[in-house]
Design an enzyme around this catalytic site. Structure first.
Site, PDB file in Angstrom:
ATOM      1  N   CYS A 195      18.406 -40.109 -11.205  1.00 46.92           N
ATOM      2  CA  CYS A 195      18.421 -41.001 -10.051  1.00 46.92           C
ATOM      3  C   CYS A 195      17.333 -42.055 -10.270  1.00 46.92           C
ATOM      4  O   CYS A 195      16.151 -41.716 -10.366  1.00 46.92           O
ATOM      5  CB  CYS A 195      18.135 -40.214  -8.768  1.00 46.92           C
ATOM      6  SG  CYS A 195      17.747 -41.294  -7.362  1.00 46.92           S
ATOM      7  N   GLU A 244       4.776   6.737 -23.091  1.00 45.70           N
ATOM      8  CA  GLU A 244       4.318   5.370 -23.358  1.00 45.70           C
ATOM      9  C   GLU A 244       5.334   4.388 -22.802  1.00 45.70           C
ATOM     10  O   GLU A 244       6.495   4.722 -22.666  1.00 45.70           O
ATOM     11  CB  GLU A 244       4.250   5.127 -24.882  1.00 45.70           C
ATOM     12  CG  GLU A 244       3.493   6.179 -25.638  1.00 45.70           C
ATOM     13  CD  GLU A 244       3.609   6.014 -27.163  1.00 45.70           C
ATOM     14  OE1 GLU A 244       4.400   5.160 -27.620  1.00 45.70           O
ATOM     15  OE2 GLU A 244       2.908   6.745 -27.864  1.00 45.70           O
ATOM     16  N   TYR A 285       1.918   1.879 -32.210  1.00 44.61           N
ATOM     17  CA  TYR A 285       2.194   3.128 -31.496  1.00 44.61           C
ATOM     18  C   TYR A 285       2.575   4.311 -32.370  1.00 44.61           C
ATOM     19  O   TYR A 285       2.870   5.377 -31.862  1.00 44.61           O
ATOM     20  CB  TYR A 285       3.269   2.918 -30.427  1.00 44.61           C
ATOM     21  CG  TYR A 285       4.520   2.215 -30.898  1.00 44.61           C
ATOM     22  CD1 TYR A 285       5.409   2.836 -31.754  1.00 44.61           C
ATOM     23  CD2 TYR A 285       4.802   0.928 -30.456  1.00 44.61           C
ATOM     24  CE1 TYR A 285       6.554   2.186 -32.176  1.00 44.61           C
ATOM     25  CE2 TYR A 285       5.947   0.278 -30.867  1.00 44.61           C
ATOM     26  CZ  TYR A 285       6.819   0.911 -31.724  1.00 44.61           C
ATOM     27  OH  TYR A 285       7.951   0.271 -32.137  1.00 44.61           O
ATOM     28  N   LYS A 338      15.241   4.880 -20.113  1.00 45.20           N
ATOM     29  CA  LYS A 338      15.220   3.443 -19.854  1.00 45.20           C
ATOM     30  C   LYS A 338      15.256   3.119 -18.362  1.00 45.20           C
ATOM     31  O   LYS A 338      15.660   3.939 -17.545  1.00 45.20           O
ATOM     32  CB  LYS A 338      16.430   2.796 -20.542  1.00 45.20           C
ATOM     33  CG  LYS A 338      16.464   3.075 -22.052  1.00 45.20           C
ATOM     34  CD  LYS A 338      16.453   1.823 -22.853  1.00 45.20           C
ATOM     35  CE  LYS A 338      17.847   1.322 -23.121  1.00 45.20           C
ATOM     36  NZ  LYS A 338      17.813   0.097 -23.923  1.00 45.20           N
ATOM     37  N   ASP A 369       9.454  -4.113 -25.054  1.00 48.12           N
ATOM     38  CA  ASP A 369      10.672  -4.821 -25.438  1.00 48.12           C
ATOM     39  C   ASP A 369      10.316  -6.019 -26.312  1.00 48.12           C
ATOM     40  O   ASP A 369      10.246  -7.154 -25.856  1.00 48.12           O
ATOM     41  CB  ASP A 369      11.411  -5.268 -24.172  1.00 48.12           C
ATOM     42  CG  ASP A 369      12.868  -5.567 -24.460  1.00 48.12           C
ATOM     43  OD1 ASP A 369      13.307  -5.336 -25.606  1.00 48.12           O
ATOM     44  OD2 ASP A 369      13.561  -6.040 -23.545  1.00 48.12           O
ATOM     45  N   CYS A 382      13.458 -42.294  -3.255  1.00 48.13           N
ATOM     46  CA  CYS A 382      14.296 -41.093  -3.144  1.00 48.13           C
ATOM     47  C   CYS A 382      13.418 -39.965  -2.597  1.00 48.13           C
ATOM     48  O   CYS A 382      12.406 -39.594  -3.193  1.00 48.13           O
ATOM     49  CB  CYS A 382      14.861 -40.721  -4.513  1.00 48.13           C
ATOM     50  SG  CYS A 382      15.790 -39.176  -4.489  1.00 48.13           S
ATOM     51  N   CYS A 384      23.228 -40.118  -6.147  1.00 50.03           N
ATOM     52  CA  CYS A 384      22.177 -39.126  -5.903  1.00 50.03           C
ATOM     53  C   CYS A 384      22.509 -38.351  -4.630  1.00 50.03           C
ATOM     54  O   CYS A 384      22.759 -38.953  -3.579  1.00 50.03           O
ATOM     55  CB  CYS A 384      20.820 -39.816  -5.754  1.00 50.03           C
ATOM     56  SG  CYS A 384      19.511 -38.673  -5.248  1.00 50.03           S
ATOM     57  N   LYS A 389       8.041   1.613 -23.075  1.00 49.95           N
ATOM     58  CA  LYS A 389       8.926   1.149 -24.152  1.00 49.95           C
ATOM     59  C   LYS A 389       8.855  -0.369 -24.152  1.00 49.95           C
ATOM     60  O   LYS A 389       9.379  -1.036 -23.266  1.00 49.95           O
ATOM     61  CB  LYS A 389      10.353   1.631 -23.923  1.00 49.95           C
ATOM     62  CG  LYS A 389      11.274   1.282 -25.078  1.00 49.95           C
ATOM     63  CD  LYS A 389      12.622   1.980 -24.904  1.00 49.95           C
ATOM     64  CE  LYS A 389      13.526   1.769 -26.090  1.00 49.95           C
ATOM     65  NZ  LYS A 389      13.713   0.374 -26.467  1.00 49.95           N
ATOM     66  N   CYS A 409      19.581 -39.463  -1.984  1.00 51.68           N
ATOM     67  CA  CYS A 409      19.391 -40.823  -1.470  1.00 51.68           C
ATOM     68  C   CYS A 409      20.597 -41.723  -1.717  1.00 51.68           C
ATOM     69  O   CYS A 409      20.579 -42.900  -1.361  1.00 51.68           O
ATOM     70  CB  CYS A 409      18.133 -41.446  -2.079  1.00 51.68           C
ATOM     71  SG  CYS A 409      18.330 -41.837  -3.820  1.00 51.68           S
TER      72      CYS A 409
HETATM   73  S1  IVH Z   1       8.536   5.030 -31.185  1.00 53.66           S
HETATM   74  C1  IVH Z   1      11.041   7.000 -34.326  1.00 53.66           C
HETATM   75  N1  IVH Z   1       7.320   3.940 -29.194  1.00 53.66           N
HETATM   76  O1  IVH Z   1      12.054   0.836 -29.182  1.00 53.66           O
HETATM   77  C2  IVH Z   1      10.340   6.557 -33.127  1.00 53.66           C
HETATM   78  N2  IVH Z   1       9.216   2.834 -30.097  1.00 53.66           N
HETATM   79  O2  IVH Z   1      14.934   2.176 -30.741  1.00 53.66           O
HETATM   80  C3  IVH Z   1       9.889   5.212 -33.350  1.00 53.66           C
HETATM   81  N3  IVH Z   1       9.742   0.728 -29.002  1.00 53.66           N
HETATM   82  O3  IVH Z   1      12.992  -0.038 -32.339  1.00 53.66           O
HETATM   83  C4  IVH Z   1       9.804   4.443 -32.151  1.00 53.66           C
HETATM   84  N4  IVH Z   1       8.089   0.776 -27.570  1.00 53.66           N
HETATM   85  O4  IVH Z   1      10.828  -0.942 -31.640  1.00 53.66           O
HETATM   86  C5  IVH Z   1       8.337   3.832 -30.050  1.00 53.66           C
HETATM   87  N5  IVH Z   1       6.110   3.055 -27.428  1.00 53.66           N
HETATM   88  C6  IVH Z   1       7.122   2.965 -28.306  1.00 53.66           C
HETATM   89  C7  IVH Z   1       8.016   1.883 -28.300  1.00 53.66           C
HETATM   90  C8  IVH Z   1       9.053   1.842 -29.220  1.00 53.66           C
HETATM   91  C9  IVH Z   1       9.134   0.099 -28.005  1.00 53.66           C
HETATM   92  C10 IVH Z   1      10.940   0.195 -29.668  1.00 53.66           C
HETATM   93  C11 IVH Z   1      10.979   0.355 -31.139  1.00 53.66           C
HETATM   94  C12 IVH Z   1      12.372   0.817 -31.461  1.00 53.66           C
HETATM   95  C13 IVH Z   1      13.052   0.791 -30.144  1.00 53.66           C
HETATM   96  C14 IVH Z   1      13.899   2.010 -29.903  1.00 53.66           C
END
Ligand code: IVH
Length: 681
Positions: free
Chosen positions: A425, A113, A227, A315, A117, A431, A409, A115, A412
């Site tokens: 300005c 999946e 998720y 990551k 942010d 200008c 400026c 990750k 000009c």
């Molecule tokens: S699973 C125990 N899946 O990433 C597993 N986390 O520390 C629980 N995060 O604080 C996390 N996307 O907020 C999981 N597809 C995803 C995620 C995800 C983002 C975040 C989550 C966590 C941090 C990792």
């Protein structure tokens, strides 16, 4: 309609609205128009107003409405919210995979999946109803943010019935995000106001979730992806993959990029595929998450005190880098504001080379204390806008002198003036930098929408002297354009055609394009509708201007000064002989408030004294955003703003359950709404 009929109609409307919410937010395929939806919603609200005892917390009308909290309650999570073990290196990913295979044998299936942010949150559903939401906090306990989470449109207040039965108790883990478009819009606004922008969408999302006043959260465009199941009273499925399908059927939003993978190779494919799409997504991701698909196998692997052994985050390389500032140069924009810009040694940030970043204003430069030659940390906030985060201290290096705004400026050479944190300005009409900016606004989408008149072309036209004043735009000859670099017969012809087509223009767009101080597209529309003709607007005095919703003393002064300026008059007359204005005409007096006014239709009542505003100023601010100020509190009142020594109106508001704001809350609300408002330059 009697009570019984109302009750059944209410039930029908709710289920219908929920269904359309689901189609719109989760399936992305709405079946009815916004107007039809609004009609259903309004009917429900009216019935609930008539029979308040039939109102239930899971009604679609009850997303926003809770009163501000004094402080957040501490909430124990249904199960620990662990964090993820993570690394950027491929080696570490291999090691994770080997550990898993060693424990479970060679046949392993993963779900991969993005990750996300954002900010992690727990959502608790009891008998299918959202009853609680909490921040992650320390993983064991978080802050209760239920009222705030209820305002997020993609989080259902009630789960949909599906094939899989909904457990009595269900605790879910979700990531709350702010999409990049929304984030950029908020930041742009903050910067225009001279306020520090959010560093990134994650901070913006987390900050929005942690507002004591849910009304403010409701104004922040948040979104959420679910998720994981943290805990449930009955098993939901045997694998993560099935869990995701079931969650989706229950009406929860599950990320669309989830895949299954059986090998490190497939995981790496997913990783690189997603990384190359990263810039096209409208939300931030910082890597991928790899999870064991088999939930029983997860149990077997268990967790350390910090993270599960069955999941891992691979990551992306960071988008923060360090570089050196080569110079800080002042740059002049359309309104004449001079912005210090850091020119930097180019660095790559998540696949994009960055070599310049705005430092916003002189106070911001001083606050960050960055100077030429300094080493700095930079990032791309959201997706595009590069930012200087901080200076990296180099104790042994001699530093250059602090940045100073020039006196004149840079374009000009007019003497600059100071206005709050901004340096300006004042040579508004001559200008070249301001003229180029003015051209861009005039040709922009919300104004004349001139095809082919982008930033580069606008600058070139001014620089080469083809446009010395705005009206010159309409006198451009293809032959002259073809002499310019980058123009050929076709492109020159296209631009001239584009300009000719755009010269037939609605009054509101024309007004917006003029760049009247304080007048954004919303107010421009209101002015156009109210006065009907440019002539009527031009000859209106301040008093007449203030009859327009959204226009108060400050704005009316600016508008009347603008039209009173002899230079403006000259330019305007020249423009009018070249464009064909489409005017709504004096008869058209429907409503002065455009649909996009953020306070459209909201009624405010003030009680008690405010420190930072006179009543008149407070009224002006509310009206500028499309709201109304009334004196009596009723159920239809959106907010009661209670200042010092509030009167009986406060008690009345509390009795009716009307939202009450203190002065700070009011100020924040204004700031929030101004962020999403299109008005202002
Ligand atoms: S699973 C125990 N899946 O990433 C597993 N986390 O520390 C629980 N995060 O604080 C996390 N996307 O907020 C999981 N597809 C995803 C995620 C995800 C983002 C975040 C989550 C966590 C941090 C990792």
């Amino acid at each position: 309609m009697n009570r019984n009929a109302a009750e059944s109609r209410i039930r029908e409307l709710r289920s219908c609205i929920r269904h359309h919410d689901y189609l719109y937010h989760i399936q992305d395929r709405p079946e009815i128009s916004d107007q039809e939806y609004d009609r259903l919603f309004r009917e429900l609200r009216e019935l609930e107003d008539r029979y308040p005892e039939l109102r239930t917390p899971d009604s679609p009308t009850q997303r926003v409405g809770a009163v501000p909290l004094e402080e957040f309650e501490t909430v124990q999570h249904a199960a620990p919210m662990l964090s993820l073990d993570s690394d950027v290196s491929e080696d570490a990913l291999h090691r994770f995979d080997q550990r898993v295979r060693k424990a479970l044998g060679e046949q392993v299936r993963y779900v991969v999946e993005p990750k996300l942010d954002g900010a992690s949150a727990e959502l608790v559903y009891e008998r299918g109803r959202l009853v609680r939401a909490a921040t992650r906090g320390d993983g064991q306990r978080g802050e209760g943010i239920t009222d705030n989470v209820r305002t997020i449109p993609t989080i259902p207040l009630r789960l949909r019935a599906a094939e899989a039965p909904i457990p009595e108790f269900l605790s879910l883990r979700a990531e709350v995000i702010m999409r990049i478009g929304a984030f950029d819009a908020i930041n742009e606004r903050l910067m225009e106001e001279g306020r520090p922008p959010f560093a990134n969408p994650r901070n913006a999302a987390a900050g929005s979730l942690r507002q004591l006043d849910p009304q403010i959260t409701a104004q922040r465009p948040l979104d959420a992806y679910v998720y994981d199941i943290l805990a449930s009273s009955q098993p939901v499925a045997a694998t993560q993959w099935e869990v995701l399908q079931v969650l989706n059927q229950w009406g929860l939003r599950v990320n669309e990029h989830e895949r299954r993978a059986d090998s490190v190779e497939e995981i790496l494919d997913f990783h690189s595929g997603l990384e190359s799409q990263r810039d096209d997504l409208d939300y931030e991701i910082d890597g991928i998450v790899i999870k064991l698909d088999d939930l029983a196998a997860r149990e077997e692997m268990g967790a350390t005190s910090h993270h599960p052994r069955w999941a891992y985050a691979h990551k992306f390389p960071p988008r923060k880098e360090t570089t050196r500032i080569l110079s800080i140069v002042p740059s002049v924009g359309r309104t004449g504001v001079v912005t210090p810009v850091a020119l930097m040694r180019p660095v790559e940030l998540g696949g994009v080379t960055v070599s310049r970043a705005s430092l916003h204003n002189r106070e911001e430069v001083a606050r960050k204390d960055v100077r030429e030659g300094d080493r700095v940390r930079v990032q791309r906030a959201g997706d595009v806008i590069p930012q200087v985060i901080e200076r990296i201290d180099e104790p042994d290096r001699e530093r250059a002198a602090p940045f100073r705004m020039p006196e004149r400026c840079p374009v000009c050479e007019t003497l600059l003036i100071e206005r709050g944190p901004f340096t300006v300005c004042p040579n508004t009409f001559d200008c070249p930098a301001q003229l180029a900016g003015q051209l861009m606004l005039f040709g922009s989408r919300g104004a004349l929408d001139i095809e082919g008149l982008g930033e580069e072309t606008a600058r070139l036209l001014v620089q080469e002297g083809l446009v010395r004043h705005l009206p010159d735009l309409f006198d451009l000859q293809p032959e002259r354009l073809m002499e310019l670099e980058g123009f050929a017969e076709k492109s020159a012809g296209n631009l001239v055609d584009g300009i000719r087509q755009a010269s037939h223009v609605e009054l509101a767009r024309f007004l917006f394009g003029l760049g009247i101080p304080e007048v954004g597209s919303t107010v421009a529309r209101a002015l156009s509708r109210h006065f009907g003709t440019l002539e009527a607007l031009r000859s209106a005095d301040q008093e007449a201007l203030q009859e327009v919703d959204g226009v108060g003393p400050i704005m009316s002064e600016q508008i009347s000064a603008f039209f009173g300026d002899p230079r403006v008059r000259e330019i305007l007359n020249a423009l009018l002989s070249r464009v064909e204005l489409v005017e709504p005409g004096p008869a058209d007096h429907q409503s002065d408030v455009s649909e996009t006014s953020p306070f459209d239709g909201l009624r405010f009542v003030f009680t008690g004294g405010l420190e930072g505003f006179t009543r008149e100023e407070a009224r002006e601010r509310v009206e500028a955003l499309g709201g109304r100020v009334t004196s009596a509190v009723s159920r239809g009142t959106a907010y009661v703003v209670a200042g010092d020594k509030p009167g009986s109106k406060l008690a009345k508001a509390e009795a009716l359950g009307v939202a009450v704001l203190d002065e700070d809350g009011f100020r924040r609300l204004l700031a929030e709404h101004q962020v999403s408002d299109e008005t202002g330059s």
